[in-house]
Design a protein around this motif. Structure first.
Motif, mmCIF file in Angstrom:
data_model
loop_
_atom_site.group_PDB
_atom_site.id
_atom_site.type_symbol
_atom_site.label_atom_id
_atom_site.label_comp_id
_atom_site.label_asym_id
_atom_site.label_seq_id
_atom_site.Cartn_x
_atom_site.Cartn_y
_atom_site.Cartn_z
ATOM 1 N N HIS A 7 -96.154 -48.901 -27.124
ATOM 2 C CA HIS A 7 -95.514 -48.995 -28.477
ATOM 3 C C HIS A 7 -94.673 -47.965 -28.546
ATOM 4 O O HIS A 7 -94.830 -46.765 -28.929
ATOM 5 N N PHE B 189 -88.193 -29.422 -8.649
ATOM 6 C CA PHE B 189 -88.883 -28.369 -7.832
ATOM 7 C C PHE B 189 -89.084 -28.806 -6.475
ATOM 8 O O PHE B 189 -89.044 -30.044 -6.191
ATOM 9 N N PHE C 227 -99.244 -43.700 -31.479
ATOM 10 C CA PHE C 227 -98.525 -44.689 -30.873
ATOM 11 C C PHE C 227 -97.544 -44.032 -29.627
ATOM 12 O O PHE C 227 -97.056 -43.016 -29.858
ATOM 13 N N ALA D 161 -96.872 -26.275 -24.054
ATOM 14 C CA ALA D 161 -98.165 -26.631 -24.036
ATOM 15 C C ALA D 161 -99.216 -25.609 -24.297
ATOM 16 O O ALA D 161 -100.356 -25.923 -24.864
HETATM 17 C C1 LIG Z 1 -89.863 -28.252 -16.340
HETATM 18 C C2 LIG Z 1 -90.703 -27.887 -17.282
HETATM 19 C C3 LIG Z 1 -91.578 -26.570 -17.167
HETATM 20 C C4 LIG Z 1 -92.742 -26.533 -18.082
HETATM 21 N N1 LIG Z 1 -93.540 -25.626 -17.528
HETATM 22 C C5 LIG Z 1 -94.476 -25.286 -18.600
HETATM 23 C C6 LIG Z 1 -95.586 -24.400 -18.400
HETATM 24 O O1 LIG Z 1 -95.475 -23.859 -17.180
HETATM 25 N N2 LIG Z 1 -96.530 -24.067 -19.154
HETATM 26 C C7 LIG Z 1 -96.637 -24.699 -20.599
HETATM 27 O O2 LIG Z 1 -97.454 -24.368 -21.405
HETATM 28 N N3 LIG Z 1 -95.405 -25.344 -21.026
HETATM 29 C C8 LIG Z 1 -94.550 -25.891 -19.939
HETATM 30 N N4 LIG Z 1 -93.430 -26.680 -20.364
HETATM 31 C C9 LIG Z 1 -93.475 -27.005 -21.500
HETATM 32 C C10 LIG Z 1 -94.465 -28.222 -21.797
HETATM 33 O O3 LIG Z 1 -94.525 -29.279 -20.840
HETATM 34 C C11 LIG Z 1 -94.068 -28.963 -23.246
HETATM 35 O O4 LIG Z 1 -94.027 -27.924 -24.330
HETATM 36 C C12 LIG Z 1 -95.256 -29.932 -23.729
HETATM 37 O O5 LIG Z 1 -95.649 -30.726 -22.589
HETATM 38 C C13 LIG Z 1 -94.748 -30.778 -24.766
HETATM 39 O O6 LIG Z 1 -95.701 -31.696 -25.387
HETATM 40 P P1 LIG Z 1 -95.419 -32.772 -26.218
HETATM 41 O O7 LIG Z 1 -96.519 -33.580 -26.523
HETATM 42 O O8 LIG Z 1 -94.390 -32.405 -27.278
HETATM 43 O O9 LIG Z 1 -94.108 -33.801 -25.358
HETATM 44 P P2 LIG Z 1 -94.508 -34.681 -24.122
HETATM 45 O O10 LIG Z 1 -95.520 -34.635 -23.018
HETATM 46 O O11 LIG Z 1 -93.287 -34.957 -23.617
HETATM 47 O O12 LIG Z 1 -95.090 -36.014 -25.027
HETATM 48 C C14 LIG Z 1 -94.329 -36.699 -25.741
HETATM 49 C C15 LIG Z 1 -94.515 -38.437 -25.832
HETATM 50 O O13 LIG Z 1 -94.128 -38.876 -26.916
HETATM 51 C C16 LIG Z 1 -93.626 -40.198 -26.254
HETATM 52 N N5 LIG Z 1 -92.578 -40.643 -27.183
HETATM 53 C C17 LIG Z 1 -91.259 -40.233 -27.266
HETATM 54 N N6 LIG Z 1 -90.639 -40.819 -28.041
HETATM 55 C C18 LIG Z 1 -91.445 -41.835 -28.525
HETATM 56 C C19 LIG Z 1 -91.348 -42.988 -29.475
HETATM 57 N N7 LIG Z 1 -90.285 -43.235 -30.229
HETATM 58 N N8 LIG Z 1 -92.466 -43.731 -29.915
HETATM 59 C C20 LIG Z 1 -93.707 -43.480 -28.988
HETATM 60 N N9 LIG Z 1 -93.667 -42.684 -28.243
HETATM 61 C C21 LIG Z 1 -92.687 -41.926 -27.923
HETATM 62 C C22 LIG Z 1 -93.381 -39.833 -24.788
HETATM 63 O O14 LIG Z 1 -93.213 -41.072 -24.002
HETATM 64 C C23 LIG Z 1 -94.250 -38.857 -24.484
HETATM 65 O O15 LIG Z 1 -95.414 -39.361 -23.892
HETATM 66 C C24 LIG Z 1 -92.717 -27.100 -19.418
HETATM 67 C C25 LIG Z 1 -91.697 -28.077 -19.603
HETATM 68 C C26 LIG Z 1 -90.752 -28.401 -18.628
HETATM 69 C C27 LIG Z 1 -90.070 -29.594 -18.797
#
Ligand SMILES: Cc1cc2nc3c(=O)[nH]c(=O)nc-3n(C[C@H](O)[C@H](O)[C@H](O)COP(=O)(O)OP(=O)(O)OC[C@H]3O[C@@H](n4cnc5c(N)ncnc54)[C@H](O)[C@@H]3O)c2cc1C
Length: 497
Positions: free
Chosen positions: A210, A275, A44, A438
């Motif tokens: 969703h 950036f 979701f 990531a």
């Molecule tokens: C400025 C910046 C620079 C970075 N640079 C790097 C880098 O160079 N190298 C690296 O490895 N990492 C980097 N990171 C870290 C990396 O981007 C994150 O660790 C990673 O993308 C997190 O993945 P995620 O799936 O947890 O979160 P996200 O990619 O944010 O995905 C979470 C998803 O959950 C969804 N969501 C949230 N709440 C709900 C809900 N209640 N119901 C349904 N959906 C929901 C959101 O819409 C989103 O799509 C960086 C982060 C930032 C902010």
């Protein structure tokens, strides 16, 4: 395996429910499809596509974090010496990611278009920083994982590696650079979307648009997850045996709603960022590296300035930043009420303790927020002396929600890494925090599988070993295997060019 409800076209009960369509959920879903192909999985995502929040390539820096250039992973100790342990740990995790991604590419599940070879460089100036960088080089280059690191204080050598950072620089300034040619740039948005597409093609139910509103413990020990279709406003409940809260910045409020004791006391401190993105092709084409510097006093470690080449959907670009900022939102497309609504009796003490102990961070953020466009160009010129205001546009990066957690001594601490939280019964897992993020999604998810599925994990290990041939082996201590896997993954991921 549980049954689906095909009459409604979407499951009312499932084995695994993934909240969020970012890199973390996509990675966990991919592992589970390999390990337990007959389990039902539903994902979701509140937005209309996968990977649009932190995992989107314009929202993160795209650095394949292997501690090659990021100085915060190898700080100097009180006596000035540099302990390589933390950098080795990060690099070992990235080796796991490389192997997992190579497996998926070699199986034809995804293409290698998401990753590009790109030299990683650390660059500093002034005696204190240059002395530190040399000590770091001596410490790290003695380790097999960092053996290819080069180091120089010679202006012309550094100009060969990265001409933009040396042109127009005072010839008398002491500078130092360490470089590893075999670094990577990763388009995590591309990777996330490829993984999610593959999940969809493998029978995972993908529900975009969703929002997950709530999750409550069901009488059978599983979870009832309340979801709302954002377009129609219709809400329904899906029952699941296991739920992963992979909502990125949106994970904390859902963890709090789950009420699991392991989630008590956690808070979040959102840091936003911008950036500068170069719009001049003649400049973009002259830089081919990720060049990381030293963080300013009080800056969160991953806010260190960097001038970096990125490949977004295969196209080369050049960015500088990040410039820190403050917004109470936990997601870029989140709500201004995210921070105030996250304050609970259980995390008030840690949050107040962090506010009291982190005045330098607050000062840093205020300075960054007040920085004018000229001020931002000034920061760029420290890394690219001939950089001008024209030819660069400001873009807003993703939100980082830094983890605040209880601390027996201080009451609460601000943590800059990622925090995996799992319930004692293994029915829920959540991921908070951002760094190294990531890049280390695969090892984080192996850890989650071990903690949440202890009964199944033993039976899964042979398959995990097939996907990650160096699983359980410290490559820094096994040079032959390190070399073999580096060659294999370079070839499959297209990194040997
Ligand atoms: C400025 C910046 C620079 C970075 N640079 C790097 C880098 O160079 N190298 C690296 O490895 N990492 C980097 N990171 C870290 C990396 O981007 C994150 O660790 C990673 O993308 C997190 O993945 P995620 O799936 O947890 O979160 P996200 O990619 O944010 O995905 C979470 C998803 O959950 C969804 N969501 C949230 N709440 C709900 C809900 N209640 N119901 C349904 N959906 C929901 C959101 O819409 C989103 O799509 C960086 C982060 C930032 C902010």
């Amino acid at each position: 395996m549980t049954a689906q409800s095909p009459a409604e076209g979407s499951a009312t009960t499932t084995d695994v429910l993934l909240i969020g369509g970012g890199i973390m959920s996509a990675t966990l879903g991919t592992f589970l499809k390999q390990l337990a192909p007959d389990w039902n999985i539903a994902l979701f995502e509140r937005l209309d596509r996968a990977g649009l929040e932190s995992s989107d390539p314009w929202n993160n820096a795209g650095t394949g974090h292997a501690a090659l250039c990021e100085l915060n992973y190898s700080p100097a100790g009180p006596d000035g010496s540099v302990d390589p342990a933390k950098a080795i740990g990060i690099n070992e995790q990235f080796q796991v990611s490389r192997q997992f991604w190579s497996f998926l590419v070699s199986q034809g599940h995804i293409s290698n278009s998401f990753i590009n070879p790109l030299p990683h460089m650390s660059f500093v100036w002034g005696d204190a920083h240059a002395d530190y960088l040399r000590r770091r080089y001596e410490s790290l280059s003695a380790q097999p994982l960092f053996r290819t690191m080069e180091h120089s204080e010679d202006h012309s050598k550094i100009a060969e590696w990265a001409p933009l950072i040396m042109e127009g620089r005072d010839a008398g300034q002491r500078v130092a650079a360490s470089r590893v040619a075999g670094g990577t740039d990763v388009d995590f948005g591309n990777l996330t979307r490829q993984l999610v597409d593959h999940l969809g093609a493998s029978g995972v139910e993908l529900n975009f648009g969703h929002q997950v509103l709530d999750l409550t413990r069901a009488s059978d020990g599983g979870w009832d997850v309340r979801v709302k279709n954002r377009a129609t406003g219709e809400a329904r409940t899906v029952h699941t045996r296991f739920v992963f809260i992979g909502g990125g910045g949106g994970a904390l409020p859902l963890l709090q709603r789950s009420g699991i004791p392991e989630g008590k006391g956690f808070g979040g401190f959102p840091v936003s960022g911008q950036f500068l993105r170069c719009t001049d092709e003649s400049i973009i084409s002259r830089h081919n590296a990720k060049v990381y510097g030293q963080a300013s006093v009080g800056a969160p470690p991953m806010s260190v300035p960097h001038l970096d080449t990125r490949f977004v959907e295969g196209r080369r670009s050049l960015l500088f930043g990040p410039y820190g900022g403050f917004s109470p939102k936990f997601l870029k497309k989140g709500s201004l009420l995210d921070l105030p609504f996250s304050v609970r009796p259980g995390n008030l003490v840690p949050m107040l303790a962090v506010a009291k102990d982190n005045t330098s961070l607050v000062k840093y953020l205020v300075t960054e927020v007040l920085k004018t466009r000229e001020g931002k160009t000034g920061a760029l010129q420290e890394y690219y002396p001939e950089g001008a205001t024209e030819g660069w546009e400001l873009i807003t990066a993703g939100q980082r929600v830094q983890v605040i957690k209880k601390d027996p001594k201080k009451g609460g601490i601000l943590q800059f890494g990622t925090e995996l939280i799992t319930s004692a019964d293994g029915t829920v897992g959540a991921l908070l925090g951002a760094s190294p993020g990531a890049s280390t999604a695969p090892p984080i998810m192996v850890n989650l599988l071990k903690r949440c599925f202890p009964k199944e994990f033993g039976g899964w290990e042979p398959k995990i070993k097939e996907m990650i041939p160096g699983y359980g082996v410290k490559l820094n201590e096994n040079e032959n295997l390190l070399e073999e896997l580096t060659n294999d993954t370079n070839r499959v991921l297209g990194l040997d060019g």
